[in-house]
Motif scaffolding. Structure first.
Motif, PDB file in Angstrom:
ATOM      1  N   PRO A 257     -20.092 -13.019   3.127  1.00 15.69           N
ATOM      2  CA  PRO A 257     -20.233 -11.627   2.682  1.00 15.69           C
ATOM      3  C   PRO A 257     -18.875 -10.939   2.595  1.00 15.69           C
ATOM      4  N   LEU A 258     -18.807  -9.880   1.803  1.00 13.79           N
ATOM      5  CA  LEU A 258     -17.565  -9.135   1.648  1.00 13.79           C
ATOM      6  C   LEU A 258     -17.097  -8.566   2.979  1.00 13.79           C
ATOM      7  N   SER A 259     -18.015  -8.193   3.825  1.00  7.78           N
ATOM      8  CA  SER A 259     -17.665  -7.601   5.119  1.00  7.78           C
ATOM      9  C   SER A 259     -16.987  -8.589   6.055  1.00  7.78           C
ATOM     10  N   ALA A 260     -17.027  -9.891   5.709  1.00  6.54           N
ATOM     11  CA  ALA A 260     -16.476 -10.911   6.610  1.00  6.54           C
ATOM     12  C   ALA A 260     -15.029 -11.270   6.298  1.00  6.54           C
ATOM     13  N   ILE A 261     -14.453 -10.712   5.247  1.00  8.21           N
ATOM     14  CA  ILE A 261     -13.074 -11.075   4.930  1.00  8.21           C
ATOM     15  C   ILE A 261     -12.136 -10.569   6.021  1.00  8.21           C
ATOM     16  N   THR A 262     -11.052 -11.293   6.235  1.00 15.70           N
ATOM     17  CA  THR A 262     -10.151 -10.981   7.349  1.00 15.70           C
ATOM     18  C   THR A 262      -8.817 -10.386   6.896  1.00 15.70           C
ATOM     19  N   THR A 263      -8.596 -10.311   5.593  1.00 21.64           N
ATOM     20  CA  THR A 263      -7.310  -9.804   5.103  1.00 21.64           C
ATOM     21  C   THR A 263      -7.265  -8.282   5.016  1.00 21.64           C
TER      22      THR A 263
ATOM     23  N   LEU B 147     -10.113  -4.491   4.596  1.00 30.33           N
ATOM     24  CA  LEU B 147     -11.452  -3.905   4.605  1.00 30.33           C
ATOM     25  C   LEU B 147     -11.985  -3.931   3.172  1.00 30.33           C
ATOM     26  N   GLY B 148     -12.927  -4.827   2.890  1.00 28.10           N
ATOM     27  CA  GLY B 148     -13.467  -4.964   1.552  1.00 28.10           C
ATOM     28  C   GLY B 148     -14.336  -3.780   1.168  1.00 28.10           C
ATOM     29  N   VAL B 149     -14.044  -3.182  -0.011  1.00 28.89           N
ATOM     30  CA  VAL B 149     -14.811  -2.017  -0.441  1.00 28.89           C
ATOM     31  C   VAL B 149     -15.539  -2.250  -1.758  1.00 28.89           C
ATOM     32  N   ARG B 150     -15.128  -3.256  -2.519  1.00 29.66           N
ATOM     33  CA  ARG B 150     -15.747  -3.482  -3.825  1.00 29.66           C
ATOM     34  C   ARG B 150     -15.386  -4.871  -4.327  1.00 29.66           C
ATOM     35  N   ILE B 151     -16.278  -5.422  -5.154  1.00 32.41           N
ATOM     36  CA  ILE B 151     -15.951  -6.643  -5.871  1.00 32.41           C
ATOM     37  C   ILE B 151     -16.230  -6.435  -7.359  1.00 32.41           C
ATOM     38  N   TYR B 152     -15.571  -7.225  -8.166  1.00 26.45           N
ATOM     39  CA  TYR B 152     -15.825  -7.239  -9.607  1.00 26.45           C
ATOM     40  C   TYR B 152     -16.309  -8.633  -9.968  1.00 26.45           C
ATOM     41  N   ARG B 153     -17.479  -8.673 -10.582  1.00 26.24           N
ATOM     42  CA  ARG B 153     -18.101  -9.953 -10.956  1.00 26.24           C
ATOM     43  C   ARG B 153     -18.590  -9.841 -12.396  1.00 26.24           C
ATOM     44  N   ASP B 154     -18.104 -10.723 -13.228  1.00 19.19           N
ATOM     45  CA  ASP B 154     -18.466 -10.716 -14.660  1.00 19.19           C
ATOM     46  C   ASP B 154     -18.172  -9.363 -15.305  1.00 19.19           C
TER      47      ASP B 154
ATOM     48  N   ALA C 221     -20.304  -2.212  -5.106  1.00 17.52           N
ATOM     49  CA  ALA C 221     -19.816  -1.651  -3.856  1.00 17.52           C
ATOM     50  C   ALA C 221     -20.189  -2.549  -2.691  1.00 17.52           C
ATOM     51  N   PHE C 222     -19.529  -2.334  -1.570  1.00 21.31           N
ATOM     52  CA  PHE C 222     -19.748  -3.185  -0.386  1.00 21.31           C
ATOM     53  C   PHE C 222     -21.198  -3.160   0.077  1.00 21.31           C
ATOM     54  N   CYS C 223     -21.940  -2.087  -0.279  1.00 25.03           N
ATOM     55  CA  CYS C 223     -23.322  -1.974   0.163  1.00 25.03           C
ATOM     56  C   CYS C 223     -24.315  -2.620  -0.805  1.00 25.03           C
TER      57      CYS C 223
ATOM     58  N   ALA D 215     -22.799 -12.380  -0.732  1.00 27.62           N
ATOM     59  CA  ALA D 215     -22.272 -13.745  -0.863  1.00 27.62           C
ATOM     60  C   ALA D 215     -21.232 -13.748  -1.979  1.00 27.62           C
ATOM     61  N   LEU D 216     -19.979 -13.978  -1.625  1.00 21.62           N
ATOM     62  CA  LEU D 216     -18.892 -13.980  -2.603  1.00 21.62           C
ATOM     63  C   LEU D 216     -18.917 -15.243  -3.446  1.00 21.62           C
ATOM     64  N   LYS D 217     -18.500 -15.105  -4.709  1.00 21.19           N
ATOM     65  CA  LYS D 217     -18.424 -16.236  -5.620  1.00 21.19           C
ATOM     66  C   LYS D 217     -16.985 -16.497  -6.028  1.00 21.19           C
ATOM     67  N   ALA D 218     -16.743 -17.665  -6.573  1.00 14.02           N
ATOM     68  CA  ALA D 218     -15.379 -18.104  -6.868  1.00 14.02           C
ATOM     69  C   ALA D 218     -14.677 -17.211  -7.881  1.00 14.02           C
ATOM     70  N   GLU D 219     -15.436 -16.638  -8.808  1.00 12.33           N
ATOM     71  CA  GLU D 219     -14.794 -15.835  -9.863  1.00 12.33           C
ATOM     72  C   GLU D 219     -14.668 -14.364  -9.492  1.00 12.33           C
ATOM     73  N   ASP D 220     -15.063 -13.975  -8.290  1.00  9.33           N
ATOM     74  CA  ASP D 220     -15.023 -12.571  -7.895  1.00  9.33           C
ATOM     75  C   ASP D 220     -13.592 -12.075  -7.681  1.00  9.33           C
ATOM     76  N   THR D 221     -13.405 -10.781  -7.959  1.00 11.53           N
ATOM     77  CA  THR D 221     -12.161 -10.080  -7.623  1.00 11.53           C
ATOM     78  C   THR D 221     -12.480  -9.078  -6.532  1.00 11.53           C
ATOM     79  N   ILE D 222     -11.719  -9.122  -5.451  1.00 10.02           N
ATOM     80  CA  ILE D 222     -11.965  -8.268  -4.291  1.00 10.02           C
ATOM     81  C   ILE D 222     -11.011  -7.079  -4.309  1.00 10.02           C
ATOM     82  N   VAL D 223     -11.571  -5.892  -4.090  1.00 12.59           N
ATOM     83  CA  VAL D 223     -10.756  -4.694  -3.856  1.00 12.59           C
ATOM     84  C   VAL D 223     -10.874  -4.379  -2.378  1.00 12.59           C
ATOM     85  N   GLU D 224      -9.714  -4.296  -1.707  1.00 17.17           N
ATOM     86  CA  GLU D 224      -9.726  -4.108  -0.259  1.00 17.17           C
ATOM     87  C   GLU D 224      -8.678  -3.098   0.163  1.00 17.17           C
TER      88      GLU D 224
END
Length: 341
Positions: free
Chosen positions: A295-301, A303-310, A315-317, A323-332
């Motif tokens: 999950p986005l909440s589990a990243i350690t780098t 505080l994940g707030v959003r992902i971009y997929r396709d 939003a994090f909620c 469940a993160l996917k390989a093509e996702d972009t994380i905003v933290e």
């Protein structure tokens, strides 16, 4: 060794045509020669011709020319003190000035242009993954300052601007600079836009910024382009022209003002996120291999707030962030030193 810069167009082009600029130099040389010939003619009694003893007007022209060119055959020589003093105090400075004038003309019209073309070609060969900034007014200069503060090397920034004073400020920062019109294909090709990492467009006028964006998108189909527009009605045309990101400072300022009404700390936090001088910052990155399926909440780098997929934001909620996917972009949100806040 300091990185060379695209400074061939820094100097504002003279309004005089080339032939007239050269003509003025030739006229100056001829005027100086005329003065020397005139004085020698009126004081020809102080000259001695060892060939026939008679100093004619042609002899005066001949003597003046060989004196100016430092040839000095000795067949005609000044013999009076006045003639010698004139040659020493007037002809010698004229000789130096004429030589410098010819050297300056050769440098300006031949050597300088050849040198600047060579330097520009050298810089162009080394331009890769750079950031192109079209417009160096208030917004463009602040963007460049922020980029440098965030760690971007000035030599990896190319500023395109028509105003020579603005370019001088950009060059003082260490950026590559090019004086030209960013709406023209040739100008953007000169800064190797096809090899750039991204582009920032802040031309000062919405119509110009949109035209620059359209030209840039025509030359580079996948280049990330950030554009600033001042009218809300121009946001859609800017996106239609190919802008990846469109920023409206008026709308953003309105959001900050609305947020500050009754919530005095929200605006301060937003400014903290946006500025490199704050304690925290917003960043985006691709998903790491060990984060896929988590999950986005589990990243350690951070505080994940959003992902971009396709191309869609979540939003994090949202359930897509479970469940993160390989093509996702994380905003933290991260600390300035990279630690999790």
């Amino acid at each position: 060794m300091p990185q060379p810069r695209l400074s061939s167009a820094l100097k504002r082009k003279s309004g005089l045509p080339l032939w007239l600029a050269i003509g003025w130099r030739v006229a100056g040389v001829m005027a100086l020669l005329g003065i020397a010939i005139g004085v020698h003619w009126f004081d020809r009694a102080g000259l001695r011709d060892s060939y026939d003893g008679n100093v004619s007007f042609l002899d005066v022209i001949y003597f003046t020319m060989i004196s100016i060119t430092t040839t000095g055959y000795g067949d005609i020589a000044p013999v009076s003190e006045r003639a010698r003093m004139f040659d020493a105090l007037v002809v010698t400075p004229i000789r130096i000035f004429v030589v410098l004038l010819f050297l300056g003309t050769a440098y300006n019209f031949v050597l300088k242009r050849t040198w600047e073309k060579w330097r520009m070609a050298l810089i162009q060969r080394n331009l890769h993954d750079h950031i192109v900034v079209a417009g160096f007014g208030t917004t463009g200069s602040e963007a460049v300052d922020e980029l440098i503060a965030r760690g971007t090397r000035p030599r990896d920034i190319v500023v395109i601007e028509n105003n020579a004073e603005a370019l001088a400020r950009a060059e003082a920062l260490g950026c590559n600079v090019l004086q030209g019109d960013a709406t023209r294909d040739a100008t953007l090709e000169d800064v190797k836009l096809d090899r750039a990492a991204s582009m920032i467009v802040a031309a000062g006028r919405d119509d110009t910024s949109i035209l620059i964006t359209l030209t840039a998108r025509h030359l580079s189909a996948n280049l990330p382009i950030s554009v600033i527009v001042r009218a809300e009605d121009n946001e859609l045309p800017a996106r239609a022209a190919g802008a990846t990101t469109v920023i409206n400072p008026v709308s953003f300022a309105g959001l900050l003002l609305a947020g500050s009404s009754g919530n005095q700390h929200l605006t301060d936090y937003m400014m903290d996120l946006a500025s490199v001088r704050g304690r925290i910052s917003l960043t985006e990155r691709q998903v790491h291999a060990d984060e896929i399926g988590r999950p986005l909440s589990a990243i350690t780098t951070g505080l994940g707030v959003r992902i971009y997929r396709d191309g869609n934001p979540y939003a994090f909620c949202d359930p897509e962030c479970a469940a993160l996917k390989a093509e996702d972009t994380i905003v933290e949100i991260v600390r300035r030193n990279g630690d999790k806040p």
